[in-house]
Design an enzyme around this catalytic site. Structure first.
Site, PDB file in Angstrom:
ATOM      1  CG  HIS A  24      44.259  42.033  28.137  1.00 32.65           C
ATOM      2  ND1 HIS A  24      43.812  43.295  27.827  1.00 32.65           N
ATOM      3  CD2 HIS A  24      44.659  42.071  29.430  1.00 32.65           C
ATOM      4  CE1 HIS A  24      43.950  44.077  28.892  1.00 32.65           C
ATOM      5  NE2 HIS A  24      44.455  43.353  29.878  1.00 32.65           N
ATOM      6  CG  HIS A  32      37.838  40.476  34.699  1.00 31.42           C
ATOM      7  ND1 HIS A  32      38.472  40.124  35.875  1.00 31.42           N
ATOM      8  CD2 HIS A  32      38.353  41.675  34.335  1.00 31.42           C
ATOM      9  CE1 HIS A  32      39.321  41.073  36.210  1.00 31.42           C
ATOM     10  NE2 HIS A  32      39.287  42.034  35.298  1.00 31.42           N
TER      11      HIS A  32
END
EC number: 3.1.4.58
Length: 190
Positions: free
Chosen positions: A126, A42
């Site tokens: 990220h 995620h």
């Protein structure tokens, strides 16, 4: 409960990244990394940590407003990076300005709900792939191997609130389990 706001990539994007990550696991030094499981992939927007139960309703109301004020946007998994030699991650391409704005709004929602967000830093989109087991492992070759990775773009249409259930068994290598608490649609583009 331990909570964070996130963008959850669709299954097709996760599948593409899994193929690229599989190649990384065959590289020299890969055994010195603790690889994250694809079920946990995620983009964290705002990490809230432990949130008292009585704060959750206010937090969810504020996150819903943040989602409603943010327009849906295009995103793709792209390339990679590292945080020192501690963490290896896949990056993102697309409308990162909107993604950063959503991260700022999620952070503001948590602050207004009375949560301590002092640990929150400037947002770097990220998705963590691995963490180093040793401080001496050079992650640069892994980042270089990700340079050519370009996932298929998708439209991010919602904001998710996710609960992180930390490992309790004491089994080495056990990873947190993530559970979606709630999801709110972003405003339609245009």
């Amino acid at each position: 409960m331990r909570l964070f706001a996130a963008v959850l990539p669709p299954a097709a994007a996760v599948d593409e990244l899994a193929l690229a990550a599989r190649k990384l696991r065959d590289m020299p030094g890969a055994g010195g990394l603790r690889w994250t499981e694809r079920a946990g992939w995620h983009f964290t927007l705002a990490f809230m940590g432990e949130v008292p139960d009585e704060r959750v309703p206010d937090l969810t109301e504020r996150l819903a407003r943040a989602a409603h004020r943010t327009e849906a946007f295009r995103l793709a998994l792209h390339g990679g990076g590292r945080f020192g030699d501690r963490a290896l991650w896949a990056g993102a391409a697309g409308d990162l300005a909107v993604m950063r704005r959503l991260a700022e709004r999620a952070d503001a929602a948590a602050r207004k709900a009375g949560l301590d967000m002092d640990q929150h830093r400037g947002y770097t989109p990220h998705l963590t792939l691995a963490r180093s087991r040793a401080a001496t492992l050079d992650l640069r070759p892994f980042v270089t191997a990700l340079d050519a990775f370009e996932g298929t773009p998708w439209t991010v249409g919602d904001l998710a609130l996710v609960r992180s259930n930390l490992p309790r068994s004491g089994v080495p290598g056990e990873q947190p389990r993530y559970e979606e608490v709630e999801r709110w649609p972003l405003r339609a583009a245009g």
